[in-house]
Motif scaffolding. Structure first.
Motif, PDB file in Angstrom:
ATOM      1  N   SER A 118      13.022 -19.586  -1.538  1.00  0.00           N
ATOM      2  CA  SER A 118      12.291 -18.510  -2.204  1.00  0.00           C
ATOM      3  C   SER A 118      13.201 -17.367  -2.627  1.00  0.00           C
ATOM      4  N   GLN A 119      14.163 -17.009  -1.795  1.00  0.00           N
ATOM      5  CA  GLN A 119      15.032 -15.881  -2.122  1.00  0.00           C
ATOM      6  C   GLN A 119      15.781 -16.132  -3.434  1.00  0.00           C
ATOM      7  N   TYR A 120      16.362 -17.298  -3.591  1.00  0.00           N
ATOM      8  CA  TYR A 120      17.087 -17.643  -4.813  1.00  0.00           C
ATOM      9  C   TYR A 120      16.160 -17.585  -6.025  1.00  0.00           C
ATOM     10  N   LEU A 121      14.985 -18.182  -5.896  1.00  0.00           N
ATOM     11  CA  LEU A 121      14.051 -18.240  -7.022  1.00  0.00           C
ATOM     12  C   LEU A 121      13.498 -16.863  -7.377  1.00  0.00           C
ATOM     13  N   TYR A 122      13.248 -16.030  -6.366  1.00  0.00           N
ATOM     14  CA  TYR A 122      12.766 -14.674  -6.652  1.00  0.00           C
ATOM     15  C   TYR A 122      13.854 -13.805  -7.276  1.00  0.00           C
ATOM     16  N   GLU A 123      15.119 -14.087  -6.991  1.00  0.00           N
ATOM     17  CA  GLU A 123      16.198 -13.351  -7.651  1.00  0.00           C
ATOM     18  C   GLU A 123      16.202 -13.667  -9.157  1.00  0.00           C
ATOM     19  N   LEU A 124      15.901 -14.911  -9.486  1.00  0.00           N
ATOM     20  CA  LEU A 124      15.864 -15.304 -10.898  1.00  0.00           C
ATOM     21  C   LEU A 124      14.596 -14.826 -11.585  1.00  0.00           C
ATOM     22  N   PHE A 125      13.472 -14.966 -10.881  1.00  0.00           N
ATOM     23  CA  PHE A 125      12.154 -14.652 -11.447  1.00  0.00           C
ATOM     24  C   PHE A 125      11.424 -13.703 -10.491  1.00  0.00           C
ATOM     25  N   PRO A 126      11.740 -12.407 -10.565  1.00  0.00           N
ATOM     26  CA  PRO A 126      11.239 -11.447  -9.578  1.00  0.00           C
ATOM     27  C   PRO A 126       9.722 -11.272  -9.532  1.00  0.00           C
ATOM     28  N   TYR A 127       9.018 -11.627 -10.601  1.00  0.00           N
ATOM     29  CA  TYR A 127       7.567 -11.465 -10.588  1.00  0.00           C
ATOM     30  C   TYR A 127       6.852 -12.733 -10.160  1.00  0.00           C
ATOM     31  N   GLY A 128       7.572 -13.623  -9.526  1.00  0.00           N
ATOM     32  CA  GLY A 128       6.989 -14.856  -9.001  1.00  0.00           C
ATOM     33  C   GLY A 128       7.616 -16.072  -9.637  1.00  0.00           C
ATOM     34  N   PRO A 129       8.337 -16.852  -8.853  1.00  0.00           N
ATOM     35  CA  PRO A 129       9.031 -18.006  -9.403  1.00  0.00           C
ATOM     36  C   PRO A 129       8.108 -18.999 -10.109  1.00  0.00           C
ATOM     37  N   ALA A 130       6.957 -19.253  -9.563  1.00  0.00           N
ATOM     38  CA  ALA A 130       6.067 -20.218 -10.216  1.00  0.00           C
ATOM     39  C   ALA A 130       5.434 -19.583 -11.450  1.00  0.00           C
ATOM     40  N   LYS A 131       4.803 -18.442 -11.270  1.00  0.00           N
ATOM     41  CA  LYS A 131       4.055 -17.803 -12.355  1.00  0.00           C
ATOM     42  C   LYS A 131       4.967 -17.393 -13.516  1.00  0.00           C
ATOM     43  N   GLN A 132       6.004 -16.642 -13.229  1.00  0.00           N
ATOM     44  CA  GLN A 132       6.878 -16.128 -14.283  1.00  0.00           C
ATOM     45  C   GLN A 132       7.721 -17.242 -14.913  1.00  0.00           C
ATOM     46  N   ALA A 133       8.261 -18.129 -14.098  1.00  0.00           N
ATOM     47  CA  ALA A 133       9.082 -19.212 -14.631  1.00  0.00           C
ATOM     48  C   ALA A 133       8.243 -20.168 -15.479  1.00  0.00           C
ATOM     49  N   CYS A 134       7.029 -20.465 -15.046  1.00  0.00           N
ATOM     50  CA  CYS A 134       6.159 -21.348 -15.833  1.00  0.00           C
ATOM     51  C   CYS A 134       5.824 -20.724 -17.183  1.00  0.00           C
ATOM     52  N   LYS A 135       5.610 -19.428 -17.194  1.00  0.00           N
ATOM     53  CA  LYS A 135       5.317 -18.740 -18.451  1.00  0.00           C
ATOM     54  C   LYS A 135       6.485 -18.887 -19.419  1.00  0.00           C
ATOM     55  N   ILE A 136       7.688 -18.624 -18.941  1.00  0.00           N
ATOM     56  CA  ILE A 136       8.878 -18.701 -19.789  1.00  0.00           C
ATOM     57  C   ILE A 136       9.147 -20.144 -20.208  1.00  0.00           C
ATOM     58  N   ALA A 137       8.799 -21.102 -19.339  1.00  0.00           N
ATOM     59  CA  ALA A 137       8.999 -22.519 -19.640  1.00  0.00           C
ATOM     60  C   ALA A 137       7.927 -23.079 -20.567  1.00  0.00           C
ATOM     61  N   GLY A 138       6.959 -22.232 -20.937  1.00  0.00           N
ATOM     62  CA  GLY A 138       5.924 -22.669 -21.869  1.00  0.00           C
ATOM     63  C   GLY A 138       4.804 -23.462 -21.235  1.00  0.00           C
ATOM     64  N   LEU A 139       4.716 -23.398 -19.905  1.00  0.00           N
ATOM     65  CA  LEU A 139       3.687 -24.141 -19.187  1.00  0.00           C
ATOM     66  C   LEU A 139       2.483 -23.254 -18.905  1.00  0.00           C
ATOM     67  N   ALA A 140       1.399 -23.878 -18.519  1.00  0.00           N
ATOM     68  CA  ALA A 140       0.214 -23.142 -18.121  1.00  0.00           C
ATOM     69  C   ALA A 140       0.471 -22.422 -16.801  1.00  0.00           C
ATOM     70  N   LYS A 141      -0.316 -21.409 -16.556  1.00  0.00           N
ATOM     71  CA  LYS A 141      -0.218 -20.678 -15.297  1.00  0.00           C
ATOM     72  C   LYS A 141      -0.561 -21.642 -14.160  1.00  0.00           C
ATOM     73  N   PRO A 142       0.270 -21.713 -13.111  1.00  0.00           N
ATOM     74  CA  PRO A 142       0.000 -22.634 -12.015  1.00  0.00           C
ATOM     75  C   PRO A 142      -1.326 -22.293 -11.324  1.00  0.00           C
ATOM     76  N   THR A 143      -2.027 -23.312 -10.888  1.00  0.00           N
ATOM     77  CA  THR A 143      -3.268 -23.078 -10.164  1.00  0.00           C
ATOM     78  C   THR A 143      -2.943 -22.369  -8.866  1.00  0.00           C
ATOM     79  N   GLY A 144      -3.790 -21.463  -8.472  1.00  0.00           N
ATOM     80  CA  GLY A 144      -3.579 -20.703  -7.253  1.00  0.00           C
ATOM     81  C   GLY A 144      -2.809 -19.408  -7.474  1.00  0.00           C
ATOM     82  N   CYS A 145      -2.268 -19.200  -8.662  1.00  0.00           N
ATOM     83  CA  CYS A 145      -1.567 -17.938  -8.960  1.00  0.00           C
ATOM     84  C   CYS A 145      -2.587 -16.910  -9.438  1.00  0.00           C
ATOM     85  N   VAL A 146      -2.435 -15.700  -8.937  1.00  0.00           N
ATOM     86  CA  VAL A 146      -3.341 -14.623  -9.328  1.00  0.00           C
ATOM     87  C   VAL A 146      -2.883 -14.026 -10.642  1.00  0.00           C
TER      88      VAL A 146
END
Length: 111
Positions: free
Chosen positions: A83-111
């Motif tokens: 998590s630490q590595y991923l949050y350094e890259l995507f500080p607003y949430g590795p799943a939510k923010q990275a998926c947005k930039i990757a052109g994917l839908a918002k992951p289920t379970g993300c607020v």
């Protein structure tokens, strides 16, 4: 729906800025979306973004952060699968923010 314009071409996004059509994504769109998130893309970012797109192509779902962390650890090594590595890259949430930039839908379970 809202629209963004990248290099003279318009793309449809939802109310949170996620691409509506996965096939609209390209590297220029990723750079634009990253800028809107105050992220400057490095090779490490691209590694995660490409991993996410491959994961989505295989499983047809954007992974939640725990799944993402574990899967990245398996594929890219323990030093990146935490998590630490991923949050350094995507500080607003590795799943939510990275998926947005990757052109994917918002992951289920993300607020």
């Amino acid at each position: 729906m809202a629209m963004i314009e990248v290099n003279g071409k318009s793309y449809e996004v939802d109310e949170e800025g996620y691409l509506v059509n996965l096939n609209d994504w390209n590297e220029d769109v990723a750079v634009y979306l990253a800028q809107t998130e105050n992220v400057t893309l490095t090779d490490q970012h691209w590694e995660v973004l490409n991993f996410l797109r491959d994961y989505y192509n295989e499983f047809q779902i954007a992974p939640a952060v725990r799944v993402l962390t574990k899967a990245i650890g398996k594929k890219l090594g323990a030093e990146k699968g935490n998590s630490q590595y991923l949050y350094e890259l995507f500080p607003y949430g590795p799943a939510k923010q990275a998926c947005k930039i990757a052109g994917l839908a918002k992951p289920t379970g993300c607020v």
